[in-house]
Motif scaffolding. Structure first.
Motif, PDB file in Angstrom:
ATOM      1  N   LEU A 243      -1.313 -16.847   4.993  1.00  0.00           N
ATOM      2  CA  LEU A 243      -0.030 -16.749   4.311  1.00  0.00           C
ATOM      3  C   LEU A 243       0.167 -15.431   3.572  1.00  0.00           C
ATOM      4  O   LEU A 243       1.280 -15.115   3.156  1.00  0.00           O
ATOM      5  CB  LEU A 243       0.124 -17.910   3.316  1.00  0.00           C
ATOM      6  N   ILE A 244      -0.913 -14.664   3.401  1.00  0.00           N
ATOM      7  CA  ILE A 244      -0.802 -13.445   2.587  1.00  0.00           C
ATOM      8  C   ILE A 244      -1.074 -12.163   3.370  1.00  0.00           C
ATOM      9  O   ILE A 244      -1.039 -11.078   2.786  1.00  0.00           O
ATOM     10  CB  ILE A 244      -1.763 -13.500   1.372  1.00  0.00           C
ATOM     11  N   VAL A 245      -1.325 -12.267   4.666  1.00  0.00           N
ATOM     12  CA  VAL A 245      -1.701 -11.062   5.417  1.00  0.00           C
ATOM     13  C   VAL A 245      -0.588 -10.012   5.411  1.00  0.00           C
ATOM     14  O   VAL A 245      -0.858  -8.812   5.321  1.00  0.00           O
ATOM     15  CB  VAL A 245      -2.134 -11.399   6.862  1.00  0.00           C
ATOM     16  N   ARG A 246       0.661 -10.453   5.514  1.00  0.00           N
ATOM     17  CA  ARG A 246       1.764  -9.497   5.469  1.00  0.00           C
ATOM     18  C   ARG A 246       1.837  -8.843   4.093  1.00  0.00           C
ATOM     19  O   ARG A 246       2.019  -7.621   3.985  1.00  0.00           O
ATOM     20  CB  ARG A 246       3.088 -10.196   5.822  1.00  0.00           C
ATOM     21  N   ARG A 247       1.668  -9.625   3.037  1.00  0.00           N
ATOM     22  CA  ARG A 247       1.671  -9.059   1.688  1.00  0.00           C
ATOM     23  C   ARG A 247       0.549  -8.029   1.534  1.00  0.00           C
ATOM     24  O   ARG A 247       0.754  -6.955   0.977  1.00  0.00           O
ATOM     25  CB  ARG A 247       1.470 -10.181   0.662  1.00  0.00           C
ATOM     26  N   LEU A 248      -0.636  -8.405   2.015  1.00  0.00           N
ATOM     27  CA  LEU A 248      -1.785  -7.503   1.882  1.00  0.00           C
ATOM     28  C   LEU A 248      -1.567  -6.196   2.627  1.00  0.00           C
ATOM     29  O   LEU A 248      -1.793  -5.114   2.085  1.00  0.00           O
ATOM     30  CB  LEU A 248      -3.054  -8.195   2.394  1.00  0.00           C
ATOM     31  N   MET A 249      -1.116  -6.304   3.877  1.00  0.00           N
ATOM     32  CA  MET A 249      -0.952  -5.089   4.674  1.00  0.00           C
ATOM     33  C   MET A 249       0.123  -4.191   4.085  1.00  0.00           C
ATOM     34  O   MET A 249      -0.046  -2.964   3.996  1.00  0.00           O
ATOM     35  CB  MET A 249      -0.611  -5.466   6.117  1.00  0.00           C
ATOM     36  N   ASP A 250       1.224  -4.789   3.670  1.00  0.00           N
ATOM     37  CA  ASP A 250       2.289  -4.010   3.034  1.00  0.00           C
ATOM     38  C   ASP A 250       1.775  -3.333   1.763  1.00  0.00           C
ATOM     39  O   ASP A 250       2.119  -2.182   1.469  1.00  0.00           O
ATOM     40  CB  ASP A 250       3.485  -4.902   2.687  1.00  0.00           C
ATOM     41  N   GLY A 251       0.947  -4.071   1.011  1.00  0.00           N
ATOM     42  CA  GLY A 251       0.402  -3.538  -0.227  1.00  0.00           C
ATOM     43  C   GLY A 251      -0.526  -2.357   0.002  1.00  0.00           C
ATOM     44  O   GLY A 251      -0.424  -1.328  -0.676  1.00  0.00           O
ATOM     45  N   TYR A 252      -1.428  -2.496   0.970  1.00  0.00           N
ATOM     46  CA  TYR A 252      -2.359  -1.403   1.262  1.00  0.00           C
ATOM     47  C   TYR A 252      -1.629  -0.178   1.809  1.00  0.00           C
ATOM     48  O   TYR A 252      -2.019   0.959   1.530  1.00  0.00           O
ATOM     49  CB  TYR A 252      -3.440  -1.871   2.226  1.00  0.00           C
ATOM     50  N   GLU A 253      -0.577  -0.410   2.579  1.00  0.00           N
ATOM     51  CA  GLU A 253       0.212   0.723   3.057  1.00  0.00           C
ATOM     52  C   GLU A 253       0.943   1.396   1.904  1.00  0.00           C
ATOM     53  O   GLU A 253       1.062   2.625   1.855  1.00  0.00           O
ATOM     54  CB  GLU A 253       1.201   0.253   4.133  1.00  0.00           C
ATOM     55  N   ALA A 254       1.416   0.594   0.944  1.00  0.00           N
ATOM     56  CA  ALA A 254       2.158   1.135  -0.198  1.00  0.00           C
ATOM     57  C   ALA A 254       1.282   2.026  -1.085  1.00  0.00           C
ATOM     58  O   ALA A 254       1.772   2.996  -1.668  1.00  0.00           O
ATOM     59  CB  ALA A 254       2.759   0.002  -1.024  1.00  0.00           C
ATOM     60  N   VAL A 255      -0.010   1.686  -1.167  1.00  0.00           N
ATOM     61  CA  VAL A 255      -0.906   2.494  -2.016  1.00  0.00           C
ATOM     62  C   VAL A 255      -1.654   3.550  -1.199  1.00  0.00           C
ATOM     63  O   VAL A 255      -2.575   4.201  -1.705  1.00  0.00           O
ATOM     64  CB  VAL A 255      -1.915   1.598  -2.784  1.00  0.00           C
ATOM     65  N   GLY A 256      -1.280   3.692   0.072  1.00  0.00           N
ATOM     66  CA  GLY A 256      -1.855   4.750   0.891  1.00  0.00           C
ATOM     67  C   GLY A 256      -3.230   4.475   1.445  1.00  0.00           C
ATOM     68  O   GLY A 256      -3.965   5.413   1.784  1.00  0.00           O
ATOM     69  N   ARG A 257      -3.590   3.186   1.595  1.00  0.00           N
ATOM     70  CA  ARG A 257      -4.904   2.849   2.144  1.00  0.00           C
ATOM     71  C   ARG A 257      -4.768   1.850   3.305  1.00  0.00           C
ATOM     72  O   ARG A 257      -5.324   0.750   3.261  1.00  0.00           O
ATOM     73  CB  ARG A 257      -5.808   2.270   1.049  1.00  0.00           C
TER      74      ARG A 257
END
Length: 287
Positions: free
Chosen positions: A147-161
């Motif tokens: 349920l959180i994979v999209r949140r996680l991926m978006d988050g890591y992309e947002a912080v440049g990792r």
């Protein structure tokens, strides 16, 4: 005479417990002071949930728990999550956080409360805190990481990792097969490493978990790399598979069997909490 009338009114209400409506709330409230107290409180809890009166539902559930009617911790935590989600919808994440803290105090394994806590931190602009919070879900219930994979991926992309996000999702996918997780991961790999690597990822996952949903994703990935002269043929095959795969992409309540196109924390059919698996029907049948 008045006492007889009141008891007849109570008995009439009890006889209608299977057809509860909000007009009877006051009658059931009176019944809580009689020998019918436990049944009345159960009826009130049902009414409050259907009417989404979550504060009153919390009070009713706590009263039942104190009367010895079973542990209601998981249910009460979900009620606090409902209150918190309402605050998030109203863009008040700072008001949601204390409610979510309470939910986790009552039920430390409440993955929904952890997910919403991460959402609140994100809404307040703290992506790193959100990522740290969402990752706690893996220790509560590995399946709910779906349920959180999209949140996680978006988050890591947002912080440049993005590479860190891809690595994390691959580790999750190695533990739990999920078409939703694969979708997010393939798109991230496609963006970061190209079509060939994305295609290889889908092929490997389909080899481990041969499902129609997985085959659909493989054909989607292949359309990105095959020569133009065979794209139409693959596209036609994919359309045919989608007709069958669509029926298998639902979620299913483990309590009553109700199937839905989206994931629910509370079943719309039987109103049971946390009765849905984050996996699709086909994936559940396969596992």
């Amino acid at each position: 005479m008045e006492r007889i009338y009141r008891m007849e009114e109570y008995k009439s209400a009890l006889a209608r417990l299977d057809n509860i409506n909000t007009d009877e709330t006051s009658v059931f409230q009176k019944l809580t002071e009689t020998p019918y107290s436990m049944r009345a409180r159960r009826a009130l809890l049902e009414i409050f949930q259907r009417e989404k009166e979550w504060r009153q539902a919390i009070e009713a559930a706590e009263a039942l728990q104190n009367m010895g009617a079973g542990n209601r911790s998981r249910q009460i935590a979900q009620f606090y999550c409902e209150l918190a989600e309402n605050q998030l919808v109203r863009t008040h994440p700072e008001k949601a956080l204390p409610l979510l803290d309470k939910a986790l105090e009552i039920d430390g394994m409440c993955a929904r409360a952890t997910i919403l806590t991460g959402d609140a931190h994100k809404a307040m602009g703290d992506i790193e805190k959100a990522l740290e919070t969402w990752r706690r879900v893996e220790k509560q219930n590995i399946q709910h990481t779906i349920l959180i994979v999209r949140r996680l991926m978006d988050g890591y992309e947002a912080v440049g990792r993005p590479e860190e996000g891809i690595s994390l999702l691959k580790s999750y996918l190695s533990e739990i097969s999920s078409i939703d997780m694969l979708d997010v991961l393939v798109k991230a790999v496609l963006k970061q490493d190209g079509a060939e690597n994305a295609n290889a990822l889908v092929r490997e996952e389909l080899r481990k978990t041969p499902t129609l949903l997985g085959l659909d994703r493989l054909l989607e990935a292949q359309l990105l790399v095959v020569p133009p002269e065979v794209r139409q043929e693959i596209s036609s095959i994919r359309t045919l598979i989608q007709r069958y795969a669509h029926k298998l992409s639902h979620y299913k309540c483990h309590n009553c069997g109700f199937e839905a196109r989206q994931f629910y924390w509370q079943c719309p059919g039987c109103h049971e909490w946390e009765s849905y698996s984050p996996k699709r029907v086909e994936e559940e049948n396969f596992s």
